[in-house]
Design a protein around this motif. Sequence first.
Motif, PDB file in Angstrom:
ATOM      1  N   CYS A 165      -3.648   2.076  -2.890  1.00 24.05           N
ATOM      2  CA  CYS A 165      -4.622   1.084  -3.328  1.00 24.05           C
ATOM      3  C   CYS A 165      -4.795   0.041  -2.228  1.00 24.05           C
ATOM      4  O   CYS A 165      -3.816  -0.577  -1.797  1.00 24.05           O
ATOM      5  N   ALA A 166      -6.028  -0.110  -1.766  1.00 26.44           N
ATOM      6  CA  ALA A 166      -6.299  -1.142  -0.757  1.00 26.44           C
ATOM      7  C   ALA A 166      -6.804  -2.377  -1.494  1.00 26.44           C
ATOM      8  O   ALA A 166      -7.902  -2.372  -2.058  1.00 26.44           O
ATOM      9  N   LYS A 167      -5.969  -3.404  -1.477  1.00 30.91           N
ATOM     10  CA  LYS A 167      -6.256  -4.625  -2.254  1.00 30.91           C
ATOM     11  C   LYS A 167      -7.545  -5.292  -1.778  1.00 30.91           C
ATOM     12  O   LYS A 167      -7.766  -5.440  -0.567  1.00 30.91           O
ATOM     13  N   GLY A 168      -8.369  -5.664  -2.731  1.00 34.67           N
ATOM     14  CA  GLY A 168      -9.555  -6.485  -2.427  1.00 34.67           C
ATOM     15  C   GLY A 168     -10.624  -5.771  -1.637  1.00 34.67           C
ATOM     16  O   GLY A 168     -11.450  -6.413  -0.989  1.00 34.67           O
ATOM     17  N   CYS A 169     -10.628  -4.423  -1.661  1.00 32.49           N
ATOM     18  CA  CYS A 169     -11.591  -3.699  -0.814  1.00 32.49           C
ATOM     19  C   CYS A 169     -12.701  -3.023  -1.613  1.00 32.49           C
ATOM     20  O   CYS A 169     -13.389  -2.149  -1.085  1.00 32.49           O
ATOM     21  N   SER A 170     -12.881  -3.406  -2.885  1.00 31.19           N
ATOM     22  CA  SER A 170     -13.897  -2.687  -3.678  1.00 31.19           C
ATOM     23  C   SER A 170     -15.302  -2.916  -3.131  1.00 31.19           C
ATOM     24  O   SER A 170     -16.220  -2.170  -3.436  1.00 31.19           O
TER      25      SER A 170
ATOM     26  N   MET B 293       0.825  -1.216   0.000  1.00 28.24           N
ATOM     27  CA  MET B 293       0.000   0.000   0.000  1.00 28.24           C
ATOM     28  C   MET B 293       0.854   1.258   0.000  1.00 28.24           C
ATOM     29  O   MET B 293       0.599   2.188   0.762  1.00 28.24           O
ATOM     30  N   ARG B 294       1.889   1.305  -0.863  1.00 24.99           N
ATOM     31  CA  ARG B 294       2.680   2.542  -0.923  1.00 24.99           C
ATOM     32  C   ARG B 294       1.866   3.621  -1.610  1.00 24.99           C
ATOM     33  O   ARG B 294       0.895   3.333  -2.312  1.00 24.99           O
ATOM     34  N   PHE B 295       2.267   4.842  -1.380  1.00 24.89           N
ATOM     35  CA  PHE B 295       1.490   5.960  -1.922  1.00 24.89           C
ATOM     36  C   PHE B 295       1.921   6.288  -3.348  1.00 24.89           C
ATOM     37  O   PHE B 295       3.086   6.114  -3.720  1.00 24.89           O
ATOM     38  N   TYR B 296       0.967   6.809  -4.096  1.00 27.53           N
ATOM     39  CA  TYR B 296       1.234   7.335  -5.435  1.00 27.53           C
ATOM     40  C   TYR B 296       0.768   8.785  -5.464  1.00 27.53           C
ATOM     41  O   TYR B 296      -0.360   9.065  -5.043  1.00 27.53           O
ATOM     42  N   GLU B 297       1.625   9.649  -5.947  1.00 22.02           N
ATOM     43  CA  GLU B 297       1.207  11.047  -6.042  1.00 22.02           C
ATOM     44  C   GLU B 297       0.410  11.240  -7.329  1.00 22.02           C
ATOM     45  O   GLU B 297       0.817  10.809  -8.409  1.00 22.02           O
TER      46      GLU B 297
ATOM     47  N   ASN C 109     -14.449  -2.018  -9.451  1.00 21.95           N
ATOM     48  CA  ASN C 109     -15.290  -3.194  -9.200  1.00 21.95           C
ATOM     49  C   ASN C 109     -14.758  -4.437  -9.924  1.00 21.95           C
ATOM     50  O   ASN C 109     -14.037  -4.323 -10.921  1.00 21.95           O
ATOM     51  N   THR C 110     -15.173  -5.586  -9.418  1.00 21.47           N
ATOM     52  CA  THR C 110     -14.656  -6.847  -9.995  1.00 21.47           C
ATOM     53  C   THR C 110     -15.056  -6.993 -11.468  1.00 21.47           C
ATOM     54  O   THR C 110     -14.373  -7.661 -12.242  1.00 21.47           O
ATOM     55  N   ASP C 111     -16.182  -6.339 -11.861  1.00 20.64           N
ATOM     56  CA  ASP C 111     -16.592  -6.457 -13.272  1.00 20.64           C
ATOM     57  C   ASP C 111     -15.877  -5.429 -14.155  1.00 20.64           C
ATOM     58  O   ASP C 111     -16.226  -5.235 -15.317  1.00 20.64           O
ATOM     59  N   GLY C 112     -14.896  -4.714 -13.573  1.00 21.03           N
ATOM     60  CA  GLY C 112     -14.114  -3.771 -14.372  1.00 21.03           C
ATOM     61  C   GLY C 112     -14.710  -2.368 -14.429  1.00 21.03           C
ATOM     62  O   GLY C 112     -14.072  -1.459 -14.972  1.00 21.03           O
ATOM     63  N   THR C 113     -15.893  -2.150 -13.846  1.00 21.19           N
ATOM     64  CA  THR C 113     -16.472  -0.798 -13.835  1.00 21.19           C
ATOM     65  C   THR C 113     -15.909  -0.015 -12.650  1.00 21.19           C
ATOM     66  O   THR C 113     -15.295  -0.589 -11.740  1.00 21.19           O
ATOM     67  N   PHE C 114     -16.180   1.307 -12.653  1.00 20.65           N
ATOM     68  CA  PHE C 114     -15.693   2.170 -11.568  1.00 20.65           C
ATOM     69  C   PHE C 114     -16.843   2.851 -10.860  1.00 20.65           C
ATOM     70  O   PHE C 114     -17.847   3.181 -11.479  1.00 20.65           O
TER      71      PHE C 114
ATOM     72  N   TYR D 195      -2.116   3.381 -12.785  1.00 22.25           N
ATOM     73  CA  TYR D 195      -0.919   4.033 -12.246  1.00 22.25           C
ATOM     74  C   TYR D 195      -0.657   3.576 -10.806  1.00 22.25           C
ATOM     75  O   TYR D 195       0.485   3.395 -10.378  1.00 22.25           O
ATOM     76  N   MET D 196      -1.746   3.376 -10.062  1.00 23.33           N
ATOM     77  CA  MET D 196      -1.589   3.023  -8.642  1.00 23.33           C
ATOM     78  C   MET D 196      -1.539   1.506  -8.417  1.00 23.33           C
ATOM     79  O   MET D 196      -1.621   1.037  -7.280  1.00 23.33           O
ATOM     80  N   GLY D 197      -1.411   0.773  -9.522  1.00 26.06           N
ATOM     81  CA  GLY D 197      -1.232  -0.687  -9.405  1.00 26.06           C
ATOM     82  C   GLY D 197      -2.492  -1.423  -8.978  1.00 26.06           C
ATOM     83  O   GLY D 197      -2.402  -2.494  -8.359  1.00 26.06           O
ATOM     84  N   ALA D 198      -3.664  -0.858  -9.271  1.00 31.09           N
ATOM     85  CA  ALA D 198      -4.902  -1.507  -8.822  1.00 31.09           C
ATOM     86  C   ALA D 198      -5.398  -2.519  -9.855  1.00 31.09           C
ATOM     87  O   ALA D 198      -5.141  -2.382 -11.050  1.00 31.09           O
ATOM     88  N   GLN D 199      -6.104  -3.518  -9.358  1.00 26.78           N
ATOM     89  CA  GLN D 199      -6.761  -4.547 -10.184  1.00 26.78           C
ATOM     90  C   GLN D 199      -8.254  -4.456  -9.889  1.00 26.78           C
ATOM     91  O   GLN D 199      -8.636  -3.917  -8.856  1.00 26.78           O
ATOM     92  N   PRO D 200      -9.080  -5.065 -10.769  1.00 25.61           N
ATOM     93  CA  PRO D 200     -10.503  -5.133 -10.413  1.00 25.61           C
ATOM     94  C   PRO D 200     -10.643  -5.777  -9.031  1.00 25.61           C
ATOM     95  O   PRO D 200      -9.937  -6.752  -8.726  1.00 25.61           O
ATOM     96  N   GLY D 201     -11.518  -5.208  -8.212  1.00 21.70           N
ATOM     97  CA  GLY D 201     -11.683  -5.724  -6.842  1.00 21.70           C
ATOM     98  C   GLY D 201     -10.987  -4.853  -5.815  1.00 21.70           C
ATOM     99  O   GLY D 201     -11.146  -5.061  -4.611  1.00 21.70           O
ATOM    100  N   ASP D 202     -10.216  -3.851  -6.280  1.00 17.41           N
ATOM    101  CA  ASP D 202      -9.461  -3.002  -5.342  1.00 17.41           C
ATOM    102  C   ASP D 202     -10.160  -1.662  -5.103  1.00 17.41           C
ATOM    103  O   ASP D 202     -11.079  -1.280  -5.827  1.00 17.41           O
TER     104      ASP D 202
END
Length: 586
Positions: free
Chosen positions: A320-325, A293-297, A355-360, A379-386
């Motif tokens: 980015c908080a992993k798996g928290c969507s 969970m490092r920061f991104y400016e 969201n896990t379905d790729g929407t925001f 940029y912040m290294g997020a995946q669907p679900g984050d």
Amino acid sequence: MYRTHTCGELRISHVGQKVTLSGWVQTIRNLGGMTFIALRDRYGITQLVFDENTPKNILPMLEGLGREYVVKIAGTVIERSSKNPKMSTGDIEISVSELDVLNKSEIPPFTIEDDTDGGDELRMKYRYLDLRRNPVRKNLELRHIMGQEIRKFLDGEKFIEIETPYLVNSTPEGARDFLVPSRMNPGEFYALPQSPQTLKQLLMVSGFDRYFQIVKCFRDEDLRADRQPEFTQIDCEMSFVDQDDILSIFERLAKHLFYNIKGITYNEAFPRITYEDAMKYYGSDKPDLRFGMRFYELTEKVKGKGFVVFDSVDYIGGFCAKGCSEYSRKQLDELTLFVQRPQVGAKGMVYVKYNTDGTFKSSVDKFYSPEDLKTWAEYMGAQPGDLLLILAGKESSTLSALNILRLEMGDQLGLRDKDKFAPCWVVDFPLLEWDEDEKRFFAKHHPFTSPKTEDIQYFESDPGRMHANAYDFVVNGVEIGGGSIRIFNSELQQKMFSALGISKEEAEVKFGFLLNAFRFGAPPHGGIAFGFDRFCSVLGGSESIRDFIAFPKNNSGRDVMLDTPSKIDKKQLDELYLNVLPIQKK
Ligand code: ASP
């Protein structure tokens, strides 16, 4: 003879032996025809049984016994019919044939058990009873083992343990001094050492090469969480070394302790992170690296889309908080309230759910398109679900708020396991720190820390940009210790004093002894100090150093057991030529 064995020693192999034990009565269970007593000492608990085989004169004595009575018994070790696998002595009990009450006890103010009913203040008032409890005793045992292992390791590395005095003069480490009036020198005071810093440097001038001391330090500061006015350091200094030499030896010491105390082996070198990166990526010079969970400016990426909150500030960043969507509205509202607390200090919080379905879905959908949000997410290294959490404001305060939010998320996601350890070195600290209130520079570490050679040129022109040969050792977001390569030349030391606004005359008065010593062939040297209490508490899995100090002080610096500090009588004041002014309430 008081005892043949301890209360933690007897096993099934002792059955049939006649033994004598002494200890404290932990519990008494009277079951009619049978009475059981749990007898406790430092080593464990042994069950005593009194029944129809017990000599008749003993049974009436049981009536008078109570918790924490001190008794001596003699009896025979017998096998228990109902064994207790949770106790090391659980296979046996003692059929008692003699009982001596060695001392009575009043009913203790709290139960002497692992989970006591005693509150903090009460336990501190009766700390000697608190220390009878297993968890507290174990903490002091761990401290003892740590001390032994440290001495063993450092002795093996040719360090020599030298004591330095406690009645000294000011040793600036950024706190106030505790002062001791001198009766023999009326009107004059000693200061208790904030650390043996200058003395250990003098030992290097003396040629001692490798010094250490497990030593008390005294700092009169307002007690922030988990500080003590007197605490213990593993204090070290070495000659003819550079930063790498010091980090390498003390990394080995830390590894030695991790292995011997926790059984953990680290094959890799501990990560080294610069102060600048630690601040940029974690908002703290003591990052908890148990989780990412490092920061991104985001400042440049998000400005100029009509969202005033972002457009009006100088820093925008997040992680980015992993798996928290799936975080609910309620959870997000709670996080917003969390960052708005005065201790955190953010105005608000922006979230983006990938969201896990790729929407925001975000709290700024009005201003940013899904494509915009996708760019941020990538940029912040997020995946669907984050989930992205973003704060905005003044750079330093926003980074510090993000740090607190990151740690909170680490807690919420169970990523701060106290049995997991993530050590690291933070290096390349700034040499000086500007104080806006006092409008002057302070030493970030202490005034004896050397600037990096390439930065010495900025002493006059741009002192704030100088970096120091200074380093901190951090474990799980806790600063275990720090040190630096020192200035060893009196001209450079003078320059440092003048950058700190200390005049030549003042430097001569306060540190003349050191400047003088530097005129007699001072070797290049450097050192480090680890907080001993703190290292114990981290390895012992506790948040509080108090748990590892036999007789600690409370948050107002009081020892509630000794009831001190306390007033002294007129005669003592007179002897010291002291006069106490009436106390003005603040
Ligand atoms: N004296 C320093 C301190 O107490 C440690 C060191 O620089 O060795 O923090």
